[in-house]
Structure formats: C-alpha cells, structure tokens
Design a protein around this motif. Structure first.
Motif, PDB file in Angstrom:
ATOM      1  N   ALA A  94       5.837  -6.910   0.471  1.00  0.00           N
ATOM      2  CA  ALA A  94       4.616  -6.578   1.216  1.00  0.00           C
ATOM      3  C   ALA A  94       4.288  -7.672   2.226  1.00  0.00           C
ATOM      4  O   ALA A  94       3.944  -7.386   3.374  1.00  0.00           O
ATOM      5  CB  ALA A  94       3.454  -6.364   0.250  1.00  0.00           C
ATOM      6  N   LYS A 120      -1.972   7.269  -9.002  1.00  0.00           N
ATOM      7  CA  LYS A 120      -2.005   5.972  -8.333  1.00  0.00           C
ATOM      8  C   LYS A 120      -3.383   5.339  -8.498  1.00  0.00           C
ATOM      9  O   LYS A 120      -4.392   5.930  -8.145  1.00  0.00           O
ATOM     10  CB  LYS A 120      -1.685   6.162  -6.850  1.00  0.00           C
ATOM     11  CG  LYS A 120      -1.697   4.896  -6.034  1.00  0.00           C
ATOM     12  CD  LYS A 120      -1.315   5.225  -4.603  1.00  0.00           C
ATOM     13  CE  LYS A 120      -1.581   4.112  -3.655  1.00  0.00           C
ATOM     14  NZ  LYS A 120      -1.275   4.464  -2.271  1.00  0.00           N
ATOM     15  N   TRP A 178       2.067  -6.070   4.947  1.00  0.00           N
ATOM     16  CA  TRP A 178       1.392  -4.952   4.288  1.00  0.00           C
ATOM     17  C   TRP A 178       0.656  -5.473   3.065  1.00  0.00           C
ATOM     18  O   TRP A 178       0.779  -6.626   2.686  1.00  0.00           O
ATOM     19  CB  TRP A 178       2.400  -3.914   3.803  1.00  0.00           C
ATOM     20  CG  TRP A 178       3.112  -3.116   4.842  1.00  0.00           C
ATOM     21  CD1 TRP A 178       2.984  -3.190   6.196  1.00  0.00           C
ATOM     22  CD2 TRP A 178       4.102  -2.112   4.599  1.00  0.00           C
ATOM     23  NE1 TRP A 178       3.832  -2.299   6.805  1.00  0.00           N
ATOM     24  CE2 TRP A 178       4.523  -1.632   5.847  1.00  0.00           C
ATOM     25  CE3 TRP A 178       4.674  -1.590   3.449  1.00  0.00           C
ATOM     26  CZ2 TRP A 178       5.485  -0.624   5.971  1.00  0.00           C
ATOM     27  CZ3 TRP A 178       5.634  -0.598   3.562  1.00  0.00           C
ATOM     28  CH2 TRP A 178       6.023  -0.119   4.809  1.00  0.00           C
ATOM     29  N   GLU A 179      -0.083  -4.577   2.416  1.00  0.00           N
ATOM     30  CA  GLU A 179      -0.644  -4.827   1.097  1.00  0.00           C
ATOM     31  C   GLU A 179       0.300  -4.190   0.083  1.00  0.00           C
ATOM     32  O   GLU A 179       1.062  -3.273   0.425  1.00  0.00           O
ATOM     33  CB  GLU A 179      -2.040  -4.199   0.972  1.00  0.00           C
ATOM     34  CG  GLU A 179      -3.072  -4.804   1.895  1.00  0.00           C
ATOM     35  CD  GLU A 179      -3.437  -6.241   1.532  1.00  0.00           C
ATOM     36  OE1 GLU A 179      -3.438  -6.570   0.327  1.00  0.00           O
ATOM     37  OE2 GLU A 179      -3.716  -7.017   2.449  1.00  0.00           O
ATOM     38  N   VAL A 192      -5.285   1.747  -7.535  1.00  0.00           N
ATOM     39  CA  VAL A 192      -5.151   0.518  -6.763  1.00  0.00           C
ATOM     40  C   VAL A 192      -6.236  -0.460  -7.201  1.00  0.00           C
ATOM     41  O   VAL A 192      -7.411  -0.131  -7.186  1.00  0.00           O
ATOM     42  CB  VAL A 192      -5.259   0.799  -5.247  1.00  0.00           C
ATOM     43  CG1 VAL A 192      -5.194  -0.500  -4.452  1.00  0.00           C
ATOM     44  CG2 VAL A 192      -4.167   1.756  -4.809  1.00  0.00           C
ATOM     45  N   PRO A 227       2.031   7.811  -2.166  1.00  0.00           N
ATOM     46  CA  PRO A 227       0.673   8.299  -1.908  1.00  0.00           C
ATOM     47  C   PRO A 227       0.126   9.040  -3.120  1.00  0.00           C
ATOM     48  O   PRO A 227       0.873   9.484  -3.991  1.00  0.00           O
ATOM     49  CB  PRO A 227       0.842   9.237  -0.714  1.00  0.00           C
ATOM     50  CG  PRO A 227       2.283   9.564  -0.666  1.00  0.00           C
ATOM     51  CD  PRO A 227       3.025   8.458  -1.339  1.00  0.00           C
ATOM     52  N   HIS A 263      -0.284  -2.090  -2.257  1.00  0.00           N
ATOM     53  CA  HIS A 263      -0.507  -0.649  -2.438  1.00  0.00           C
ATOM     54  C   HIS A 263       0.180   0.188  -1.358  1.00  0.00           C
ATOM     55  O   HIS A 263       0.445   1.368  -1.560  1.00  0.00           O
ATOM     56  CB  HIS A 263      -1.996  -0.311  -2.543  1.00  0.00           C
ATOM     57  CG  HIS A 263      -2.781  -0.608  -1.314  1.00  0.00           C
ATOM     58  ND1 HIS A 263      -2.847   0.254  -0.250  1.00  0.00           N
ATOM     59  CD2 HIS A 263      -3.553  -1.667  -0.987  1.00  0.00           C
ATOM     60  CE1 HIS A 263      -3.613  -0.268   0.682  1.00  0.00           C
ATOM     61  NE2 HIS A 263      -4.051  -1.439   0.261  1.00  0.00           N
ATOM     62  N   ASP A 264       0.523  -0.426  -0.223  1.00  0.00           N
ATOM     63  CA  ASP A 264       1.253   0.295   0.821  1.00  0.00           C
ATOM     64  C   ASP A 264       2.685   0.625   0.396  1.00  0.00           C
ATOM     65  O   ASP A 264       3.319   1.500   0.982  1.00  0.00           O
ATOM     66  CB  ASP A 264       1.292  -0.520   2.121  1.00  0.00           C
ATOM     67  CG  ASP A 264      -0.081  -0.713   2.732  1.00  0.00           C
ATOM     68  OD1 ASP A 264      -0.911   0.210   2.619  1.00  0.00           O
ATOM     69  OD2 ASP A 264      -0.318  -1.791   3.305  1.00  0.00           O
ATOM     70  N   LEU A 265       3.202  -0.081  -0.606  1.00  0.00           N
ATOM     71  CA  LEU A 265       4.556   0.167  -1.097  1.00  0.00           C
ATOM     72  C   LEU A 265       4.600   1.283  -2.143  1.00  0.00           C
ATOM     73  O   LEU A 265       5.678   1.757  -2.485  1.00  0.00           O
ATOM     74  CB  LEU A 265       5.143  -1.105  -1.715  1.00  0.00           C
ATOM     75  CG  LEU A 265       5.302  -2.290  -0.769  1.00  0.00           C
ATOM     76  CD1 LEU A 265       5.690  -3.532  -1.554  1.00  0.00           C
ATOM     77  CD2 LEU A 265       6.331  -1.990   0.301  1.00  0.00           C
TER      78      LEU A 265
END
Length: 112
Positions: A14, A40, A19-20, A42, A27, A22-24
């Motif tokens: 990340a 999910k 990125w953060e 976060v 969705p 959670h972007d990995l």
C-alpha cells in the motif's frame, strides 16, 4: 491471473502505491470464487474504538506476553513517524487499557 500476497506485506504494498491498506481489499459484496460474498470491515486507527479493538486483539493473541515499548507497538502496526494522529490515538488507548487494568505498564513498557 489472481495474485496472492501475504497480509503482512499489505502495508508495504500500500505504501509503495501511495494507497491505504483497505484499497488492496476486495470491494464490499464482492463474491469469492465459490460464490459466497466477502464481508469487508475496515478499521481505522484514527478511530478510538477501532484502535482499542486492535490493541485488545493484539493482547488476546499474546503480543503483550513480553514487554513492548511504544515504538515496538508503532512498528508492529506500521505506524511511521508521519502518522502522528494514529500514534496519538494508539497512545491514548494504551493509557486507557493500563488504567482499566487490561494491560500493565512497567518501566515504560506494556505487557499483559
């Protein structure tokens, strides 16, 4: 082709991508290959209740069996020096857990 990465590498990946973490992650409501859905959740270490849940979870898995300094904890959570707000929240949560006798503070180090 699906790539598989060890979750321990997520902070580094990340960071490299700016990125953060959670972007990995997939969705919300993304299906697994077997058709079940991903649930999910976060967590944000800026959020005191999330941060407390993370620290208590670390205690539950035995992280605090050996004394840990504040810097040890920051390193474990991948909290670099420029993450001052998250560091502040973690420090406040540690102080709260010590005052509630969930953790102990001995010579500037935390333990269960």
């Amino acid at each position: 082709m699906d790539a598989v990465f060890n979750p321990i590498d997520f902070p580094s990946i990340a960071s490299a991508l700016d990125w953060e973490i959670h972007d990995l992650l997939p969705p919300d409501n993304s299906p697994y290959s077997d058709g079940t859905l991903v649930d999910k959740v976060v967590f944000s270490l800026n959020n005191p209740s999330d941060a407390e849940e993370v620290i208590v979870g670390m205690k539950d898995i035995g992280y605090f069996k050996k004394e840990k300094s504040l810097n040890d904890i920051f390193e474990y959570l991948y909290l670099t020096e420029n993450m001052s707000e998250k560091r502040r929240v973690i420090k406040e949560i540690l102080e709260k857990l010590v005052s509630n006798n969930i953790l102990k503070l001995k010579n500037g180090k935390y333990l269960a």
